[in-house]
Structures are given as C-alpha cells and as structure tokens.
Design a protein around this motif. Structure first.
Motif, PDB file in Angstrom:
ATOM      1  N   GLN A  73       5.032  -0.052 -14.758  1.00 31.93           N
ATOM      2  CA  GLN A  73       4.314  -0.646 -13.741  1.00 31.93           C
ATOM      3  C   GLN A  73       4.902  -0.287 -12.402  1.00 31.93           C
ATOM      4  O   GLN A  73       3.643  -0.028 -11.483  1.00 31.93           O
ATOM      5  CB  GLN A  73       4.450  -2.265 -13.702  1.00 31.93           C
ATOM      6  CG  GLN A  73       3.961  -3.045 -15.097  1.00 31.93           C
ATOM      7  CD  GLN A  73       4.649  -4.186 -15.116  1.00 31.93           C
ATOM      8  OE1 GLN A  73       5.612  -4.637 -14.826  1.00 31.93           O
ATOM      9  NE2 GLN A  73       3.987  -5.128 -16.050  1.00 31.93           N
ATOM     10  N   GLU A  74       6.009   0.057 -12.023  1.00 34.97           N
ATOM     11  CA  GLU A  74       6.178   0.477 -10.876  1.00 34.97           C
ATOM     12  C   GLU A  74       5.928   2.116 -10.544  1.00 34.97           C
ATOM     13  O   GLU A  74       5.373   2.479  -9.599  1.00 34.97           O
ATOM     14  CB  GLU A  74       7.901   0.543 -10.640  1.00 34.97           C
ATOM     15  CG  GLU A  74       8.335  -0.688 -10.403  1.00 34.97           C
ATOM     16  CD  GLU A  74      10.005  -1.123 -10.636  1.00 34.97           C
ATOM     17  OE1 GLU A  74      10.697   0.011 -11.166  1.00 34.97           O
ATOM     18  OE2 GLU A  74      10.650  -2.042 -10.688  1.00 34.97           O
ATOM     19  N   ALA A  75       5.887   2.745 -11.552  1.00 34.21           N
ATOM     20  CA  ALA A  75       5.530   4.181 -11.687  1.00 34.21           C
ATOM     21  C   ALA A  75       3.986   4.252 -11.398  1.00 34.21           C
ATOM     22  O   ALA A  75       3.480   5.276 -10.744  1.00 34.21           O
ATOM     23  CB  ALA A  75       5.770   4.812 -12.999  1.00 34.21           C
ATOM     24  N   LYS A  76       2.977   3.274 -11.940  1.00 37.55           N
ATOM     25  CA  LYS A  76       1.541   3.212 -11.649  1.00 37.55           C
ATOM     26  C   LYS A  76       1.702   2.909 -10.142  1.00 37.55           C
ATOM     27  O   LYS A  76       0.641   3.662  -9.429  1.00 37.55           O
ATOM     28  CB  LYS A  76       0.808   2.203 -12.375  1.00 37.55           C
ATOM     29  CG  LYS A  76      -0.659   1.870 -12.407  1.00 37.55           C
ATOM     30  CD  LYS A  76      -1.138   3.204 -12.756  1.00 37.55           C
ATOM     31  CE  LYS A  76      -2.788   2.632 -12.921  1.00 37.55           C
ATOM     32  NZ  LYS A  76      -3.444   3.819 -13.372  1.00 37.55           N
ATOM     33  N   LEU A  77       2.219   2.260  -9.416  1.00 35.10           N
ATOM     34  CA  LEU A  77       2.219   1.851  -7.859  1.00 35.10           C
ATOM     35  C   LEU A  77       2.527   3.298  -7.227  1.00 35.10           C
ATOM     36  O   LEU A  77       2.225   3.248  -5.978  1.00 35.10           O
ATOM     37  CB  LEU A  77       3.060   0.705  -7.408  1.00 35.10           C
ATOM     38  CG  LEU A  77       2.836  -0.661  -8.196  1.00 35.10           C
ATOM     39  CD1 LEU A  77       3.476  -1.695  -7.417  1.00 35.10           C
ATOM     40  CD2 LEU A  77       1.546  -1.016  -8.256  1.00 35.10           C
ATOM     41  N   GLN A  78       3.369   4.108  -7.909  1.00 33.47           N
ATOM     42  CA  GLN A  78       3.579   5.548  -6.966  1.00 33.47           C
ATOM     43  C   GLN A  78       2.421   6.512  -7.021  1.00 33.47           C
ATOM     44  O   GLN A  78       2.563   7.382  -6.283  1.00 33.47           O
ATOM     45  CB  GLN A  78       5.031   5.954  -7.314  1.00 33.47           C
ATOM     46  CG  GLN A  78       6.279   5.106  -7.547  1.00 33.47           C
ATOM     47  CD  GLN A  78       6.345   4.342  -6.273  1.00 33.47           C
ATOM     48  OE1 GLN A  78       6.370   5.025  -5.053  1.00 33.47           O
ATOM     49  NE2 GLN A  78       6.459   3.075  -5.884  1.00 33.47           N
ATOM     50  N   GLU A  79       1.530   6.186  -7.905  1.00 40.48           N
ATOM     51  CA  GLU A  79       0.336   6.852  -7.752  1.00 40.48           C
ATOM     52  C   GLU A  79      -0.228   6.904  -6.442  1.00 40.48           C
ATOM     53  O   GLU A  79      -0.684   5.843  -5.900  1.00 40.48           O
ATOM     54  CB  GLU A  79      -0.689   6.700  -9.067  1.00 40.48           C
ATOM     55  CG  GLU A  79      -0.057   7.144 -10.435  1.00 40.48           C
ATOM     56  CD  GLU A  79      -1.176   6.881 -11.389  1.00 40.48           C
ATOM     57  OE1 GLU A  79      -2.111   6.412 -11.030  1.00 40.48           O
ATOM     58  OE2 GLU A  79      -0.417   6.792 -12.767  1.00 40.48           O
ATOM     59  N   THR A  80      -0.773   8.049  -5.984  1.00 39.38           N
ATOM     60  CA  THR A  80      -1.255   8.204  -4.833  1.00 39.38           C
ATOM     61  C   THR A  80      -2.701   7.014  -4.511  1.00 39.38           C
ATOM     62  O   THR A  80      -2.918   6.487  -3.800  1.00 39.38           O
ATOM     63  CB  THR A  80      -1.439   9.525  -4.281  1.00 39.38           C
ATOM     64  OG1 THR A  80      -0.347  10.392  -4.178  1.00 39.38           O
ATOM     65  CG2 THR A  80      -2.258   9.760  -2.909  1.00 39.38           C
ATOM     66  N   ALA A  81      -3.402   7.329  -5.500  1.00 39.34           N
ATOM     67  CA  ALA A  81      -4.679   6.690  -5.668  1.00 39.34           C
ATOM     68  C   ALA A  81      -4.650   5.245  -5.781  1.00 39.34           C
ATOM     69  O   ALA A  81      -5.458   4.487  -5.362  1.00 39.34           O
ATOM     70  CB  ALA A  81      -5.643   7.136  -6.975  1.00 39.34           C
ATOM     71  N   VAL A  82      -3.333   4.613  -6.014  1.00 38.14           N
ATOM     72  CA  VAL A  82      -3.168   3.254  -6.047  1.00 38.14           C
ATOM     73  C   VAL A  82      -2.222   2.987  -4.855  1.00 38.14           C
ATOM     74  O   VAL A  82      -2.638   1.773  -4.230  1.00 38.14           O
ATOM     75  CB  VAL A  82      -2.231   2.895  -7.541  1.00 38.14           C
ATOM     76  CG1 VAL A  82      -2.018   1.400  -7.466  1.00 38.14           C
ATOM     77  CG2 VAL A  82      -3.203   2.988  -8.502  1.00 38.14           C
ATOM     78  N   ALA A  83      -1.175   3.512  -4.549  1.00 39.07           N
ATOM     79  CA  ALA A  83      -0.370   3.318  -3.423  1.00 39.07           C
ATOM     80  C   ALA A  83      -1.149   3.122  -2.154  1.00 39.07           C
ATOM     81  O   ALA A  83      -0.590   2.037  -1.480  1.00 39.07           O
ATOM     82  CB  ALA A  83       0.850   4.285  -3.289  1.00 39.07           C
ATOM     83  N   HIS A  84      -2.055   3.940  -1.844  1.00 42.29           N
ATOM     84  CA  HIS A  84      -2.569   3.990  -0.259  1.00 42.29           C
ATOM     85  C   HIS A  84      -3.452   2.628  -0.055  1.00 42.29           C
ATOM     86  O   HIS A  84      -3.208   2.100   0.834  1.00 42.29           O
ATOM     87  CB  HIS A  84      -3.279   5.317  -0.323  1.00 42.29           C
ATOM     88  CG  HIS A  84      -2.370   6.533  -0.066  1.00 42.29           C
ATOM     89  ND1 HIS A  84      -2.709   7.504   0.819  1.00 42.29           N
ATOM     90  CD2 HIS A  84      -1.116   6.846  -0.517  1.00 42.29           C
ATOM     91  CE1 HIS A  84      -1.621   8.437   0.788  1.00 42.29           C
ATOM     92  NE2 HIS A  84      -0.792   8.113  -0.155  1.00 42.29           N
TER      93      HIS A  84
END
Length: 501
Positions: free
Chosen positions: A175-186
């Motif tokens: 779940q944390e790795a998903k939030l680090q994806e640029t398309a999600v994080a921004h």
C-alpha cells in the motif's frame, strides 16, 4: 462512496477559548469554568466548547485549553500563561510542500472527524477517478491494522520508523509503495493540501501570501484563483502520468551552495532545487548521479540520495513538455487574487506569468528556487505567520536556516500535519497550531472551528454556564442606576446655579 471504516466520527479533542478585557477578568472566568466542570463533570465538551466560542468577542487577553476530557481542564488553565493579543498580528503566509513527506493514513484523523475537510477530499477524489481508475481515499485510508488510541498524544515519535528501521506487514508495504508512484502521489498530496488550506480559510485564517514548493505551487495557484480546482486536478493528474512514463532517475541532496555545486553539473546532471545557502538538490540519470555522489564522498562532502522515482525538475522532464504544454493551452487562467512566489524565478508571480500556458512546462523542468523565494519574502523587514499546509515541516526548517530569518520569526513557523513517524493524533496536532495562532492574535471563526454536529449547539448546554451570577448582574444594574442619578443631580445643581446668576 465511503466504506464503513471511513464513517464520520465525533472529535476526541476540543479547543476551549477564554477571553477577557483584563487579566483579572480572565482569571475569574477560568475559575468559574473550572468550578463548573468540577460540579458537572459529565457535561459534553462539545457543548462547552460551542458556548465558549459564542462568548469569544476578540478580547485581547486570551487563554485556550486543548483537551479530550474534563479532568485535564483545570490543570491546563492553571499551567497556561495568559496571552496579550493586543500587539499587531503578523501577516499570514501559507506554505505548500511537494511530495516526499506523504504517507499512508496521512490526515486520516481529520478526514474522519472534520466534515469540511472530508467533503473537499471527496470532491477531489471524484474528479480524479477518471485518471486514477480507483478511489484516492481507499488508497490513502485502508482499514487500520490496530484501533487508534484515545489517550493523550504524549507518546511523541516512533523512533524505529523515523530511522527507517521499522518492519511492516507486506500488505502495508504494498500500500505504501502504491502511494510512492508518481501518478498517485502527486494528485494525492495536492488534494490533501488543498482541502487543508480550504479548512483553514473556513476557520477564519486567510493568507496574505502563498509559497508552493514544486507540486505545492499548483495548490498555491489554485488557492490564488489562477486555476479552477477542476483544471488544477486535470493538470496535476496528467502531468503525473506523463512524468511516470518517463525514464527513471535519481536525486541527490548536497550541502553546497549553488556556486559550489556548479562544477558537478553536466548534460546528465541538473540543478533540481536551491533550498538553502548551502543546500542544493541535483537530479539526473542514475549512473551520473551516483558518480557525483562518489566524487563528493571522496572529498568528505556528506550527501544523500533521495527516495524518489524520477529526476524531478531536471532535463529528464523534457520528454513531457510537449504534451503538458498542449494540455495547458486548453485551460483558461486568471490573474492571482492572492500574491504567491514563483518556483521558476523566485520572485512574486506576475499576472503575465500566471496566465502563460507555457509556464507549467518551465516549472516542471527548471530548478525550484526556494532559497530566492524565501529571500524575497523574509527580506521585507517584517515577521510572518508561516503555516506549512501539508505533511512534515521541511519548508519551515529551510525557512529557519535562511540567513534573513530572524530569531523572533522561529516561533511563528507552524506545522499542520504530523510526520509519518509522529504518533500524535491528527486533529490534536492541527488544533495545537490553531491554538498558538489564536493566542498570538489571529482571530478565528469559532462557530466553524467548533461545528461538528448537533452536540455543538451552545443552547444545549445544561445547566447554563454563567460567568456572571444574577447577583452580580443586579449589583451592576444598581451601580449604573446610582451613577445615572448622580449625574442628574449634578446637572440640576449646575442648572440652579446658572439661573441664580
């Protein structure tokens, strides 16, 4: 839209304001309130808070208790120094950070207890669905593995997590790795910061100026009226997708000035940010950045690779310029209604720059001139309330290190969201800053700060809380009548003397 674990909850923490025209009056009110709580310990804190918010008249002598149980009230009021808010209140600046300090469950305590914050995050979530193909709030707020504690938030930091040594279950890692994806994080960080800024405005805290770092400038531009929320979300989401499709890169934090780091720049290594007098960020291809890192370490220069997926604000963003500019040209812009500083120039944004659709491509590729932005703000020979509207305290830390930041400015720099390794309650953390701002003279819209449900109706407070007894009111009324009779007698005597002449 909401799953069961995301239902709106009653707040655990309440901010109780007390004001007076003098220290004596305020001390007397404090005694009355303490005795009331001791006599009626089961009265709702929400109803007491609503009553006190209605009583608040902007008097200059102030106290405020931040509590989650009635037993704490007497202790806090006894220990709390009375503040005189008569001095001129500094102007307020909102500072919006970029990505890097965001984390799983960020702002959950606000989302679950504050309707306005929740509504705005949900509005962003709905607008972003076509780009993310999933719910932003479900990504950010999965069911907690353990029930949140209602105890006082005195535990402080999670040292293992702060040092990056805490192991997590594999599901949390995913779940944390998903939030680090640029398309999600921004889009995620934008949504939280924008919702938090709008909440502060609803509470009566209006910014006189804005600073946005990297992605944070999109929040600043939206709050300033340059972009509509819909257009801003479109730009942020598509920009993030375009960047995610680019080749990966690395970024390196270096404790050198802009001039000192210049010899290490090349076609493969760009200056990405100038954050301090001796703090710069380099970005570029992984091999080139690692080569610079090795050279600096050989010269005994401590430097650190940042945990990023791409080389932001560098030449490696050029591949997204054409598509971003094409999209930006379909949007209508307006001149800023609130002044804000430009990442690209470090200067105050002009109407011409703000309405230029090519600006955002330059913003994506050129370094963040945060040091210059702070120089143009702090060089105006005055102090500010600098409120970091977003996760962490990095922008405030950079501000404190700036050579033009005076010691008296340090205490006027405030966070709003905790770090990921900080174990404090989200609502308590934010209200701590609100309390400090109010005690320093910032006036609040207390009816909005305290409104969170029917239990916050001051009329429901039973028995009534009275800071003056009926006997006191009668005595005051008699004193006024005696004063009026005395004035009339003096006028009659003067009238008789005039007639005798």
């Amino acid at each position: 839209m909401h799953s069961p674990h995301q239902s709106l909850q009653r707040p655990k923490w309440y901010l109780l304001p007390l004001t007076g025209t003098s220290t004596t009056e305020l001390q007397q009110k404090s005694i009355v309130l303490t005795r009331y709580i001791q006599q009626y310990p089961h009265v709702s804190l929400g109803e007491i808070a609503a009553h006190l918010g209605q009583e608040e008249t902007g008097n200059v002598f102030r106290q405020a208790a931040l509590i989650n149980n009635t037993e704490e009230l007497a202790h806090q009021l006894a220990a709390d120094e009375i503040k005189n808010a008569a001095v001129q209140t500094p102007r307020t600046i909102f500072m919006f950070p970029g990505i890097g300090d965001h984390y799983l469950q960020m702002g959950r305590g606000l989302y679950e207890t504050i309707p306005t914050f929740r509504e705005i995050v949900d509005e962003c979530d709905a607008a972003l669905r076509p780009y993310l193909n999933q719910s932003l709030t479900e990504l950010l707020y999965p069911p907690p593995t353990e029930p949140a504690s209602e105890a006082a938030p005195a535990a402080g930091f999670d040292l293992a997590a702060m040092l990056g040594r805490k192991s997590s279950p594999s599901t949390d890692n995913e779940q944390e790795a998903k939030l680090q994806e640029t398309a999600v994080a921004h889009p995620l960080v934008f949504s939280i910061e924008y919702a938090l800024a709008r909440l502060l405005q609803q509470w009566g805290i209006e910014p006189d100026g804005l600073i946005g770092y990297s992605l944070g400038e999109y929040v600043a531009a939206t709050l300033a009226g340059v972009l509509t929320l819909k257009d801003a979300l479109t730009l942020v989401a598509r920009r993030a997708q375009l960047i995610q499709a680019l080749p990966p890169g690395k970024m390196l934090a270096v404790p050198l000035s802009q001039d000192e780091v210049a010899p290490y720049l090349s076609e493969q290594v760009s200056l990405s940010a100038h954050n301090g007098d001796a703090l710069t960020i380099l970005a570029g291809e992984a091999d080139a950045i690692q080569s610079v890192q090795q050279k600096l370490q050989n010269q005994q220069v401590a430097c650190r690779l940042l945990d990023t997926t791409h080389a932001f604000h560098s030449h490696m963003m050029q591949g997204a310029v054409a598509e971003l500019t094409k999209l930006a040209q379909t949007i209508t812009y307006a001149a800023p209604q609130i002044p804000y500083l430009s990442n690209v120039t470090g200067e105050w944004m002009t109407a011409k720059q703000a309405t230029d659709p090519t600006y955002w491509a330059r913003h994506m590729c050129q370094p963040v001139q945060y040091f210059s932005m702070l120089r143009n703000l702090l060089g105006q020979a005055q102090n500010y309330h600098l409120i970091e509207v977003g996760p962490g305290q990095s922008l405030g830390a950079f501000a404190k290190q700036h050579p033009q930041c005076k010691p008296e400015q340090y205490a006027l720099i405030y966070p709003t969201l905790r770090y990921s390794y900080d174990q404090q309650d989200d609502h308590w953390f934010l209200l701590t800053t609100i309390r400090k701002l109010w005690l320093s003279g910032v006036n609040l819209q207390w009816e909005t700060v305290l409104s969170n449900g029917s239990d916050l109706d001051p009329a429901k407070l039973e028995p009534p809380l009275q800071f003056t007894s009926p006997q006191d009111n009668a005595s005051s009324h008699q004193a006024m009548q005696q004063k009026d009779r005395g004035a009339k007698r003096r006028q009659n005597r003067l009238h008789r003397r005039g007639n005798s002449r």
